[in-house]
Motif scaffolding. Structure first.
Motif, PDB file in Angstrom:
ATOM      1  N   TRP A  90     -36.181   9.400 -31.050  1.00 14.42           N
ATOM      2  CA  TRP A  90     -36.557   8.806 -29.774  1.00 14.42           C
ATOM      3  C   TRP A  90     -37.474   7.600 -29.913  1.00 14.42           C
ATOM      4  O   TRP A  90     -37.853   7.012 -28.912  1.00 14.42           O
ATOM      5  CB  TRP A  90     -37.193   9.864 -28.863  1.00 14.42           C
ATOM      6  N   PHE A  91     -37.818   7.247 -31.167  1.00 19.41           N
ATOM      7  CA  PHE A  91     -38.660   6.058 -31.344  1.00 19.41           C
ATOM      8  C   PHE A  91     -38.074   4.834 -30.641  1.00 19.41           C
ATOM      9  O   PHE A  91     -38.799   4.112 -29.939  1.00 19.41           O
ATOM     10  CB  PHE A  91     -38.872   5.794 -32.838  1.00 19.41           C
ATOM     11  N   PRO A  92     -36.759   4.565 -30.801  1.00 19.50           N
ATOM     12  CA  PRO A  92     -36.191   3.394 -30.106  1.00 19.50           C
ATOM     13  C   PRO A  92     -36.382   3.476 -28.596  1.00 19.50           C
ATOM     14  O   PRO A  92     -36.626   2.455 -27.940  1.00 19.50           O
ATOM     15  CB  PRO A  92     -34.701   3.460 -30.447  1.00 19.50           C
ATOM     16  N   LYS A  93     -36.285   4.689 -28.045  1.00 19.07           N
ATOM     17  CA  LYS A  93     -36.466   4.841 -26.601  1.00 19.07           C
ATOM     18  C   LYS A  93     -37.920   4.593 -26.215  1.00 19.07           C
ATOM     19  O   LYS A  93     -38.209   3.958 -25.208  1.00 19.07           O
ATOM     20  CB  LYS A  93     -36.003   6.242 -26.192  1.00 19.07           C
ATOM     21  N   MET A  94     -38.841   5.094 -27.054  1.00 22.05           N
ATOM     22  CA  MET A  94     -40.256   5.004 -26.691  1.00 22.05           C
ATOM     23  C   MET A  94     -40.798   3.591 -26.871  1.00 22.05           C
ATOM     24  O   MET A  94     -41.628   3.136 -26.094  1.00 22.05           O
ATOM     25  CB  MET A  94     -41.085   5.965 -27.555  1.00 22.05           C
ATOM     26  N   ALA A 130     -34.133  -2.454 -30.021  1.00 19.66           N
ATOM     27  CA  ALA A 130     -33.176  -1.382 -29.772  1.00 19.66           C
ATOM     28  C   ALA A 130     -32.458  -1.626 -28.463  1.00 19.66           C
ATOM     29  O   ALA A 130     -33.042  -2.095 -27.498  1.00 19.66           O
ATOM     30  CB  ALA A 130     -33.896  -0.038 -29.716  1.00 19.66           C
ATOM     31  N   GLU A 131     -31.175  -1.298 -28.463  1.00 27.00           N
ATOM     32  CA  GLU A 131     -30.452  -1.362 -27.197  1.00 27.00           C
ATOM     33  C   GLU A 131     -30.747  -0.090 -26.404  1.00 27.00           C
ATOM     34  O   GLU A 131     -31.507   0.769 -26.825  1.00 27.00           O
ATOM     35  CB  GLU A 131     -28.961  -1.527 -27.461  1.00 27.00           C
ATOM     36  N   LYS A 132     -30.077   0.011 -25.241  1.00 27.98           N
ATOM     37  CA  LYS A 132     -30.267   1.173 -24.388  1.00 27.98           C
ATOM     38  C   LYS A 132     -29.974   2.477 -25.123  1.00 27.98           C
ATOM     39  O   LYS A 132     -30.720   3.440 -25.057  1.00 27.98           O
ATOM     40  CB  LYS A 132     -29.265   1.051 -23.236  1.00 27.98           C
ATOM     41  N   ASN A 133     -28.860   2.490 -25.816  1.00 24.00           N
ATOM     42  CA  ASN A 133     -28.338   3.745 -26.355  1.00 24.00           C
ATOM     43  C   ASN A 133     -27.919   3.551 -27.809  1.00 24.00           C
ATOM     44  O   ASN A 133     -26.747   3.568 -28.138  1.00 24.00           O
ATOM     45  CB  ASN A 133     -27.142   4.184 -25.497  1.00 24.00           C
ATOM     46  N   PRO A 134     -28.897   3.363 -28.710  1.00 15.79           N
ATOM     47  CA  PRO A 134     -28.545   2.997 -30.081  1.00 15.79           C
ATOM     48  C   PRO A 134     -27.778   4.083 -30.828  1.00 15.79           C
ATOM     49  O   PRO A 134     -27.022   3.783 -31.742  1.00 15.79           O
ATOM     50  CB  PRO A 134     -29.902   2.747 -30.726  1.00 15.79           C
ATOM     51  N   TRP A 135     -27.975   5.334 -30.456  1.00 12.33           N
ATOM     52  CA  TRP A 135     -27.316   6.419 -31.197  1.00 12.33           C
ATOM     53  C   TRP A 135     -26.022   6.849 -30.515  1.00 12.33           C
ATOM     54  O   TRP A 135     -25.388   7.805 -30.968  1.00 12.33           O
ATOM     55  CB  TRP A 135     -28.235   7.637 -31.306  1.00 12.33           C
ATOM     56  N   HIS A 136     -25.646   6.200 -29.420  1.00 12.61           N
ATOM     57  CA  HIS A 136     -24.471   6.618 -28.640  1.00 12.61           C
ATOM     58  C   HIS A 136     -24.564   8.077 -28.246  1.00 12.61           C
ATOM     59  O   HIS A 136     -23.700   8.888 -28.569  1.00 12.61           O
ATOM     60  CB  HIS A 136     -23.171   6.343 -29.411  1.00 12.61           C
ATOM     61  N   ALA A 137     -25.667   8.394 -27.562  1.00 12.29           N
ATOM     62  CA  ALA A 137     -25.898   9.765 -27.123  1.00 12.29           C
ATOM     63  C   ALA A 137     -25.609   9.878 -25.634  1.00 12.29           C
ATOM     64  O   ALA A 137     -25.479   8.877 -24.937  1.00 12.29           O
ATOM     65  CB  ALA A 137     -27.330  10.161 -27.413  1.00 12.29           C
ATOM     66  N   ASN A 138     -25.510  11.121 -25.153  1.00  2.39           N
ATOM     67  CA  ASN A 138     -25.009  11.363 -23.797  1.00  2.39           C
ATOM     68  C   ASN A 138     -26.071  11.578 -22.744  1.00  2.39           C
ATOM     69  O   ASN A 138     -25.819  11.361 -21.572  1.00  2.39           O
ATOM     70  CB  ASN A 138     -24.130  12.618 -23.799  1.00  2.39           C
ATOM     71  N   THR A 139     -27.208  12.110 -23.148  1.00  2.00           N
ATOM     72  CA  THR A 139     -28.138  12.606 -22.138  1.00  2.00           C
ATOM     73  C   THR A 139     -28.771  11.443 -21.375  1.00  2.00           C
ATOM     74  O   THR A 139     -28.736  10.300 -21.814  1.00  2.00           O
ATOM     75  CB  THR A 139     -29.213  13.485 -22.795  1.00  2.00           C
ATOM     76  N   LEU A 140     -29.390  11.778 -20.226  1.00  2.00           N
ATOM     77  CA  LEU A 140     -29.759  10.752 -19.254  1.00  2.00           C
ATOM     78  C   LEU A 140     -30.795   9.760 -19.768  1.00  2.00           C
ATOM     79  O   LEU A 140     -30.844   8.627 -19.304  1.00  2.00           O
ATOM     80  CB  LEU A 140     -30.275  11.414 -17.973  1.00  2.00           C
ATOM     81  N   GLU A 141     -31.653  10.186 -20.725  1.00  2.52           N
ATOM     82  CA  GLU A 141     -32.690   9.245 -21.149  1.00  2.52           C
ATOM     83  C   GLU A 141     -32.078   8.016 -21.819  1.00  2.52           C
ATOM     84  O   GLU A 141     -32.713   6.960 -21.876  1.00  2.52           O
ATOM     85  CB  GLU A 141     -33.712   9.927 -22.067  1.00  2.52           C
ATOM     86  N   TRP A 142     -30.832   8.120 -22.288  1.00  2.53           N
ATOM     87  CA  TRP A 142     -30.199   6.981 -22.955  1.00  2.53           C
ATOM     88  C   TRP A 142     -29.480   6.061 -21.975  1.00  2.53           C
ATOM     89  O   TRP A 142     -28.899   5.062 -22.380  1.00  2.53           O
ATOM     90  CB  TRP A 142     -29.222   7.461 -24.031  1.00  2.53           C
ATOM     91  N   THR A 143     -29.495   6.423 -20.685  1.00  2.00           N
ATOM     92  CA  THR A 143     -28.844   5.549 -19.706  1.00  2.00           C
ATOM     93  C   THR A 143     -29.809   4.526 -19.130  1.00  2.00           C
ATOM     94  O   THR A 143     -29.408   3.661 -18.359  1.00  2.00           O
ATOM     95  CB  THR A 143     -28.254   6.368 -18.540  1.00  2.00           C
ATOM     96  N   VAL A 144     -31.086   4.632 -19.478  1.00  2.00           N
ATOM     97  CA  VAL A 144     -32.059   3.668 -18.971  1.00  2.00           C
ATOM     98  C   VAL A 144     -32.520   2.775 -20.118  1.00  2.00           C
ATOM     99  O   VAL A 144     -32.265   3.068 -21.288  1.00  2.00           O
ATOM    100  CB  VAL A 144     -33.274   4.368 -18.319  1.00  2.00           C
ATOM    101  N   SER A 145     -33.206   1.699 -19.761  1.00  2.00           N
ATOM    102  CA  SER A 145     -33.560   0.714 -20.785  1.00  2.00           C
ATOM    103  C   SER A 145     -34.544   1.304 -21.792  1.00  2.00           C
ATOM    104  O   SER A 145     -35.196   2.308 -21.538  1.00  2.00           O
ATOM    105  CB  SER A 145     -34.177  -0.510 -20.109  1.00  2.00           C
ATOM    106  N   SER A 146     -34.650   0.671 -22.945  1.00  2.00           N
ATOM    107  CA  SER A 146     -35.579   1.114 -23.987  1.00  2.00           C
ATOM    108  C   SER A 146     -36.677   0.069 -24.133  1.00  2.00           C
ATOM    109  O   SER A 146     -36.376  -1.038 -24.547  1.00  2.00           O
ATOM    110  CB  SER A 146     -34.879   1.247 -25.340  1.00  2.00           C
ATOM    111  N   PRO A 147     -37.904   0.368 -23.863  1.00  2.00           N
ATOM    112  CA  PRO A 147     -38.418   1.594 -23.235  1.00  2.00           C
ATOM    113  C   PRO A 147     -38.119   1.591 -21.748  1.00  2.00           C
ATOM    114  O   PRO A 147     -37.923   0.522 -21.160  1.00  2.00           O
ATOM    115  CB  PRO A 147     -39.922   1.506 -23.496  1.00  2.00           C
TER     116      PRO A 147
END
Lengths: 199, 568, 102
Positions: B416-420, B507-524
């Motif tokens: 989750w580092f890319p998200k944070m 990092a893009e929004k969804n660098p790992w191509h994951a499904n859950t909702l936290e990856w649908t929003v911008s990073s951070p």
């Protein structure tokens, strides 16, 4: 319990009855559940100890008449508290203030009587260090007393809020939650009284 | 619809409101993580001193000097208290729970943002009290992280006066903090879910964090009662735990372990949750047996309340309790075995990508299995009586908590580092970090299993003074060398963390191509997290769905073809 | 369980109910004290006193704390800790009661 009003967006899954409960209500019951565990553990251990220790001799020295009076005080304060909520629901500001004030005053009466009991007992030579019964007596009533003090503080804050004419939905919800806590403190006493004074 | 409250307008607010006394769950989560990182330095440093003393007794420790027996007792007390209460819980619950629960359920914040901030600052106060206890006269608490009575009950036994009282206060504040935090976890997870996000569509981590919060709430009460009794014994002259005056020291152990055992799961479940979030993303296939994992988690949570006395087989409790508690303890391995087997089955025939998060997740899985299996020895009263007082227990305990806290925690950190922080971490440094840590961790604790079976008792300051333990001393040296390597092995992470935060690739929004909702929003994520509010259509782990455009379908994606192909 | 929220109860009936509950609580307090004072065998008296206390607590919980209008989840939040406590206390009997009592 502060920020219940701040969450205004509660978009929930269809067919899910959990959303019928206000979040703040889950929160306050959650808090009470943890309190049930604290007081319940103390009382449970006290009951177990009562089978292996002679509590009756020491128990004869507590002032059951004062305890009974305090029970009456606390039960009545529960009534005034719930009446404060009923008045708030009817948007009757004078009554709401009056009942909140009555609840606060009854709380102080309870503490005064309790303080008088403590003083008398300590003068008679019964301190927390006297023995097992007195350890429990002072420990449990002391913890309960702290909860009464906490309740008085909360009710005073609400009284000030009622005096400064906060919006009704603000008051109603908070009086309801404070009431849940106050009644819980009453329920604890309903069990503590026979446990420590009558057996 | 999305009515703005005071909190949501805090962009205009000043630095203090935004970064110090913020009510944004993302900021609070980072505060928790920062606090736990500082405390981890203290906890890790104490393990260095402890290990050095055990390997080369009574020598001057480089960078510190010699420690005496009193300090040793204080150090092991500190190590346990800090690592369990001030590192594991803030990191896994306060950090990941706070950051991810609202994002994963599609909410803009926790249900009670101000309570959330209060929870953090209560923990901050608790940490301050704990650290302050080191500077009071007569030193800090030295009765172990379990504070067994009568050792902790009377100042004469350890010579500690205010240190122990402050320890009780610090732990009590910590409990208050996590009760406040826990209510947020539960209410947010239940009441603030996005439309369409049914309970059985919740990401595993949310389930695990919610269960952990409930288990914590239900277990902590008796220990709070016990802590009050202990404090009264120490300051008011009561005699709850003093056998010479009618008290009962075993009672403390019951009160402590009624909390202490569920507490293990409070820490373990979020770690499992992280591992379960990471595995499907790096195998590109759904979790095996989602619903079985959910039910097993709930069952484990329930069973955790009826196993506590397996910590007390040698305490002098009534021996008639031993068999029932052995049975329940063996029973609780069933739900955990189901979870672990589900994790292994999730790997089966997956397209496994050994990126840093996945390495840590697999490392956690592998080491936890050792911890679980050695637990069987200790769950059975007959073998526990032999091994209870030895390093076997120390090794077992570290093999259960290290996988979830360290491997699980770092899996989450890299994931989750890319998200944070909006940047990617360095893979090479991540892999070095993993392999050094993984080898060193096993290098520390496998020798400790051996010295434990060899009969080396724990909680002893100077082992080499016992003739019978002298042959075991080389194992202690090996363990200490690896412990130092383990501590040094964290340097690549620290470098990676701070370097990537400023210089890592964006990092893009969804660098790992994951499904859950936290990856649908911008990073951070911006503030508020979601605009407009998301609508959920699918399960959290729909990877490699036949006929779908990608090998992943976000939970909020409405793709008729994919939906039909998935049989919906 | 969640149907019939409190708001649907007419306000006057609501207040009257609260006063009636209070009167019941006072009566039960007197009953409890009477059991305590009257020469009833100790075991029976203790059982009766706690039965009265349980009734009082139920009255407060159901009426003042509105438990009779609440969602199942609230019941679970209250009932589970209570159940755990009972289990916990029973488990402690061998250690506390038998050890010192024996």
């Amino acid at each position: 319990m502060s920020a219940t009003a701040d969450v205004t967006r509660t978009i929930l899954p269809e067919n899910d009855s959990i959303h019928e409960i206000a979040p703040g209500k889950i929160a306050i019951w959650w808090f009470l559940a943890s309190e049930i565990m604290v007081f319940g553990a103390l009382m449970g251990v006290f009951v177990l100890f009562s089978f292996s220790h002679d509590f009756a001799a020491d128990g004869a020295h507590v002032k059951w008449r004062l305890g009974a009076f305090n029970t009456l005080v606390l039960v009545t304060s529960s009534l005034t508290m719930i009446m404060a909520l009923a008045s708030a629901r009817k948007h009757n500001l004078t009554q709401t203030r009056m009942f909140l004030l009555a609840t606060v005053l009854l709380g102080f009466v309870f503490l005064g009587v309790k303080g008088f009991e403590y003083t008398t007992e300590i003068r008679e030579g019964f301190t927390p260090a006297t023995g097992m019964f007195w350890s429990f007596y002072f420990g449990m009533t002391g913890l309960h007393g702290l909860h009464v003090i906490g309740g008085i503080v909360v009710n005073l804050v609400l009284l000030v809020a009622a005096l400064s004419r906060k919006p009704w939905d603000f008051l109603e919800r908070r009086i309801e939650f404070a009431g849940l806590y106050w009644h819980f403190v009453d329920v604890v006493w309903i069990f503590l009284f026979p446990l420590l004074y009558l057996t | 619809m999305n009515v703005k409250s005071a909190e949501h307008d805090e962009h205009a607010a000043g630095f203090v409101r935004r970064y110090i006394f913020s009510v944004d769950h993302k900021v609070i989560a980072k505060q928790y993580m920062a606090l736990s990182a500082v405390m981890a330095l203290i906890g890790g440093g104490s393990s260095y001193l402890i290990r050095w003393q055990l390997a080369w007794p009574e020598t001057s420790i480089p960078g510190w000097g010699p420690i005496g027996p009193d300090n040793y007792n204080a150090l092991i007390t500190l190590h346990g208290t800090v690592m369990v209460f001030f590192v594991a819980m803030p990191f896994l619950l306060g950090g990941f729970g706070n950051y991810l629960i609202p994002l994963m359920v599609g909410a803009d914040d926790m249900a009670f943002p101000r309570l959330n901030a209060m929870s953090f600052w209560t923990l901050f106060a608790a940490s301050a009290v704990l650290i302050a206890s080191f500077f009071v006269p007569n030193g800090p608490a030295a009765a172990g992280w379990t504070s067994y009575v009568p050792l902790s009950d009377k100042a004469v036994y350890t010579g500690v006066t205010w240190g122990q009282n402050l320890w009780i206060l610090a732990v009590a504040l910590e409990f208050a903090s996590f009760l406040m935090g826990g209510v947020n976890f539960l209410v947010t997870g239940l009441n603030l879910r996005a439309r369409g996000l049914t309970l059985m569509r919740l990401p595993m981590l949310v389930w695990m964090e919610m269960t952990a919060a409930v288990v914590f709430l239900l277990s902590v009460g008796p220990l709070v009662a016990g802590a009050i009794m202990l404090l009264l014994d120490r300051v008011a002259g009561t005699s709850f735990f003093q056998p010479d005056r009618g008290g009962d020291p075993i009672l403390w152990e019951h009160l402590f372990w009624f909390f202490g055992h569920p507490e293990v799961y409070v820490v373990a479940l979020p770690g499992f949750g992280i591992i379960l979030e990471v595995i499907p993303v790096f195998t590109r296939k759904p979790i095996f047996g989602y619903s079985m994992i959910v039910y097993s988690t709930l069952a484990a949570g329930l069973l955790s309340f009826i196993v506590w006395a397996h910590h007390m087989f040698v305490s002098g409790m009534d021996p008639r309790l031993a068999s029932p508690f052995s049975i329940t303890t063996i029973m609780i391995s069933v739900p955990f075995a189901i979870i672990v087997f589900a994790m292994i089955a999730s790997l089966w025939k997956g397209a496994i990508n050994l990126a840093s998060p996945m390495l840590f997740a697999l490392g956690g899985l592998a080491t936890f299995i050792i911890g679980g299996v050695t637990g069987i020895f200790l769950g059975s009263a007959a073998s526990d009586i032999y091994m209870h007082g030895t390093y076997f227990v120390v090794a077992h305990f570290h093999y259960t908590l290290f996988p979830v806290l360290f491997f699980g925690g770092f899996a989450g950190m890299y994931f989750w580092f890319p998200k944070m922080f909006g940047r990617m971490m360095n893979e090479a440094l991540g892999k070095i970090h993993f392999w050094v840590s993984f080898i060193a961790f096993n290098g520390v604790f496998i020798p400790l299993f051996l010295v434990g079976i060899g009969g080396s008792p724990r909680r002893i300051y100077e082992l080499s003074s016992y003739e019978m333990l002298k042959p075991l001393q080389p194992f202690h040296v090996i363990a200490t060398v690896f412990a130092i390597i383990l501590l040094l092995g964290q340097i690549p992470f620290i470098v990676n963390f701070f370097y990537s935060m400023v210089r890592g690739p964006v990092a893009e929004k969804n660098p790992w191509h994951a499904n859950t909702l936290e990856w649908t929003v911008s990073s951070p994520p911006k503030h508020p997290n979601f605009s407009p509010p998301p609508r959920v259509y699918r399960d959290p782990y729909e990877y490699s769905v036949p006929g779908a455009a990608h090998d992943w379908i976000a939970q909020n994606e409405l793709d008729q073809q994919g939906a039909q192909a998935a049989g919906r | 369980m969640s149907h019939g929220t409190l708001e649907s109860v007419p306000a006057d009936n609501e207040s009257r109910l609260y006063v009636i509950v209070w009167a019941l609580l006072v009566v039960l307090l007197i009953v409890g004290l009477a059991i305590f004072i009257l020469p009833i065998p100790r075991e029976a008296a203790v059982a009766l006193i706690f039965a009265v206390a349980a009734v009082k607590a139920t009255l407060v919980l159901r009426n003042y704390m509105h438990l009779k209008h609440e969602h199942l989840l609230i019941y679970i939040i209250v009932a589970v800790p209570a159940l755990f406590l009972v289990g916990f206390a029973i488990t402690l009997i061998p250690d506390i009661v038998f050890r010192h009592g024996g």
